[in-house]
Design an enzyme around this catalytic site. Structure first.
Site, PDB file in Angstrom:
ATOM      1  N   SER A 167      19.633  20.833 -34.516  1.00 58.16           N
ATOM      2  CA  SER A 167      18.768  21.023 -35.444  1.00 58.16           C
ATOM      3  C   SER A 167      17.167  21.065 -35.176  1.00 58.16           C
ATOM      4  O   SER A 167      16.581  21.379 -36.103  1.00 58.16           O
ATOM      5  CB  SER A 167      18.889  20.216 -36.723  1.00 58.16           C
ATOM      6  OG  SER A 167      20.129  20.360 -37.337  1.00 58.16           O
TER       7      SER A 167
ATOM      8  N   LYS B 270      10.394  16.304 -42.409  1.00 63.92           N
ATOM      9  CA  LYS B 270      11.411  16.746 -43.135  1.00 63.92           C
ATOM     10  C   LYS B 270      11.833  16.120 -44.256  1.00 63.92           C
ATOM     11  O   LYS B 270      11.849  14.898 -44.268  1.00 63.92           O
ATOM     12  CB  LYS B 270      12.511  16.991 -41.945  1.00 63.92           C
ATOM     13  CG  LYS B 270      13.802  17.462 -42.085  1.00 63.92           C
ATOM     14  CD  LYS B 270      14.862  17.435 -41.065  1.00 63.92           C
ATOM     15  CE  LYS B 270      16.217  18.015 -41.179  1.00 63.92           C
ATOM     16  NZ  LYS B 270      16.962  17.954 -40.053  1.00 63.92           N
TER      17      LYS B 270
ATOM     18  N   SER C 115      18.967  22.422 -38.739  1.00 61.79           N
ATOM     19  CA  SER C 115      18.641  22.081 -40.180  1.00 61.79           C
ATOM     20  C   SER C 115      17.154  21.820 -40.287  1.00 61.79           C
ATOM     21  O   SER C 115      16.526  21.747 -41.588  1.00 61.79           O
ATOM     22  CB  SER C 115      19.594  20.627 -40.541  1.00 61.79           C
ATOM     23  OG  SER C 115      18.816  19.668 -39.843  1.00 61.79           O
TER      24      SER C 115
END
Lengths: 428, 428
Positions: B166, B72, B142
């Site tokens: 997330s 990420k 996310s």
């Protein structure tokens, strides 16, 4: 300006009444740095210029307006280099953004004076700082420069971190207040982790009032007022571990603190914590080494050959720690946090304990032993060093008081009252 | 190579037997990226070159040898830029050192394929990624890019973080396994914090075996074996909050999971958690906003005008949250962690719950609601999304299973056995 009796509140009052200018304390501290720094060596870097201050600020709304602050050199700033205590084998000329703490301090009006010396990655390998009361002795670590800078009046406030005993121990050795709030109170964004489930940002001051003022400024908690007296407050005496010998100086410091508590109306009682609490000292070492081996994986990969022996040992120990052993330590921690909460709700309000085994040891090749802090740090409870005593050699000797997690305000209310009783002013 | 049935173990076996070369999976993934990325948009940056591999490595000792991995874009790397999901208003060309996770992955032989798209600072403002099963729908967030990249076979393994929902939510929306281990399992060194007492590193795979393999590789826990059957395992059904309506698709997914558990010999029982657990959903919002306002203080100071509306709201909400309210949330969390430990020791082994309210919502201007994850994240317990079902519209619908803190191995042992029972292969 900058006499040792000046608190943040005193300065704020002088500002409001027009008896002081916003940069006065900064200039006084700069002069003190010129005077003491050659001997004490508390600073890794100083601010390259006077920080900006908003000119039309409402002083009352900014509790740290004009207060010079030191921050440990494992905390990011854009305007100053960072070495993480490595003496240069890892170095950055400045970060892209300030650590969250730095921005929060600036928003409260504080002036960042510089970066204070840290041991290597906030572990054991010492930096250059000397004890301000005796340059042949360690100031303690890992927040060595912050404790020494505050003790010498080079700044009234400095920040450090504690993973084992890195705030309470140097505060005791240098004769200042050192506060480690409940784990998680302040954001560690932009602070280099050593062991993330232990690392706690805290601060040093020469006055208990300034510890309290800073707590309120950074957490937005209401102003912390001293209790009128300590009647009904139960203080349990128990140092962890119990099987390590305290020096007579520390025994005396504990006796002094006990007398002061009793004078203030508190009830001081021996507290017996069972062997499970003793085991926390070893569990803390396990958690610290396991997590440090993870956190410092990149540093170790690139710089193992340049690292201090102790740090390499810590990382290797962590790499050799089984997940099972780590879990055992984590579970014991949870269990004892619950057990201690029970103790705090039923038996005592706060605990009085040794901050360190004795006065600051001789020599600059080590920073002393954090053994009396390990268990409390693992438990995440707030700890405050009170600089109440001196050793027979004239060195400062502190004691720490401890409350349950998130009982910081209560701990500070008690401490503030206690210090009103104390005639001994902190060492300068 | 790279067919959807290949697990890490399959690849390792092929390597050992000389049927595959170390970079084979990398090249297969690179081809898949060329094919799917134009539509899915999972990547913020790709590795500028083939990462180096040790040539004489003992494959058996490196469980992730040759495994391409996405990480990420809030995780530091030296070799790739980082934007923290800001779409460029904050950007760095690369960090001085890799995040600890990256180094640990590399030491296990993994090949970092690139940075996956994150929402803005891992909060709500979406990036460019689309749901691989329907490009008009959100992939969730996310950790949007990581879930989508794994779902499309662009990588077999990708890392994300969960602060509210997330990992579990995008895993459910994209039809992959998503695992959020116990809070604190992996070091967040070099990972941008959003709310430090909640932020948890976790990962996505297409196979339960790969979730397990990765857990062992990174924690050095022993290999996680499937239980022979689930006889004696008690599964409690309870989604938090209970007062939010689940879609019929999710009700069906829970029923499917229940049937599968029963088929494996487990006892599935309704679990009634009282109103104090319901209150955790609001407490999570308080903790998240209070801590985010601290963690993102520097970003907010410098870039508030460029930030998404939702993020600005979160930070302002946090700035307006009193310390008292924050403490209330922290104390409730501790209390309910204890209470839940009791539930896990006396009533059930794991909990089965909704991962999200329904299938991935239409539209790319939001990432769905993390409401069914908030309480579990606050409690720090391990959560695993099982991609077991499909909605009437043919979209993936997951459920999550949950164990007590530090019971990750037990949770994964149960999941591994359960998936052996499942004939439904994960969506591709």
């Amino acid at each position: 300006m900058n006499d040792s009796n000046m608190t943040i509140a005193t300065f704020q009052a002088a500002l409001k009444e027009g008896r002081a200018e916003p940069y006065d304390w900064w200039h006084a501290c700069a002069a003190q740095i010129q005077k003491r720094e050659p001997e004490v060596q508390a600073w890794e870097a100083l601010a390259p210029r006077l920080p900006a201050l908003l000119s039309d600020v409402d002083v009352a709304s900014k509790p740290l307006y004009g207060v010079p602050v030191g921050i440990k050199d494992i905390i990011d700033t854009t305007s100053m280099p960072i070495t993480w205590g490595t003496r240069g084998y890892l170095r950055s000329s400045g970060s892209q953004l300030n650590a969250a703490l730095v921005t929060l301090l600036e928003q409260q009006g504080a002036l960042i004076m510089g970066k204070t010396v840290s041991t290597e990655f906030a572990y054991f390998t010492p930096g250059k700082t000397r004890n301000p009361h005796d340059p042949t002795r360690t100031p303690g670590g890992s927040s060595s420069g912050s404790a020494a800078a505050v003790a010498t009046g080079m700044v009234p406030l400095a920040f450090g971190t504690q993973t084992a005993g890195s705030i309470i121990r140097p505060a005791s050795y240098c004769g200042v207040f050192g506060f480690k709030p409940t784990f998680g109170t302040l954001s560690c964004d932009g602070v280099k982790p050593l062991a993330a489930s232990l690392d706690t940002l805290g601060w040093f001051t020469r006055h208990i009032d300034d510890i309290c003022m800073t707590f309120s400024a950074l957490t937005q908690a209401p102003t912390i007022r001293a209790l009128d007296n300590l009647k009904g407050v139960r203080v349990g005496i128990h140092s962890l571990p119990v099987d390590e010998p305290l020096t007579p100086d520390v025994e005396q410091a504990l006796a002094n603190a006990q007398a002061l508590f009793e004078q203030a109306g508190a009830e001081v009682v021996p507290l017996n914590l069972d062997a499970r609490y003793e085991a926390l000292v070893e569990h803390q070492k396990v958690v610290m080494s396991y997590e440090a081996a993870q956190s410092l994986a990149s540093e170790y990969k690139n710089y193992a050959a340049k690292m201090g022996v102790k740090l390499v040992e810590l990382i290797q120990q962590g790499r050799n720690t089984s997940f099972h052993r780590y879990l055992e330590a984590k579970r014991a921690t949870s269990e004892m946090q619950q057990a201690l909460a029970q103790v705090f709700s039923e038996q005592v309000d706060i605990i009085l304990a040794a901050s360190a085994q004795g006065e600051a040891p001789k020599g600059l090749d080590a920073t002393g032993d954090p053994i009396y802090c390990r268990a409390w740090t693992l438990l995440g409870v707030p700890c405050l060093n009170l600089p109440l005593s001196q050793s027979s050699a004239g060195m400062p000797v502190g004691v720490q008081i401890i409350a349950d997690r998130w009982q910081d305000v209560k701990l500070l209310q008690i401490a503030r009252m206690l210090m009103k009783m104390s005639s001994s002013s902190p060492a300068q």
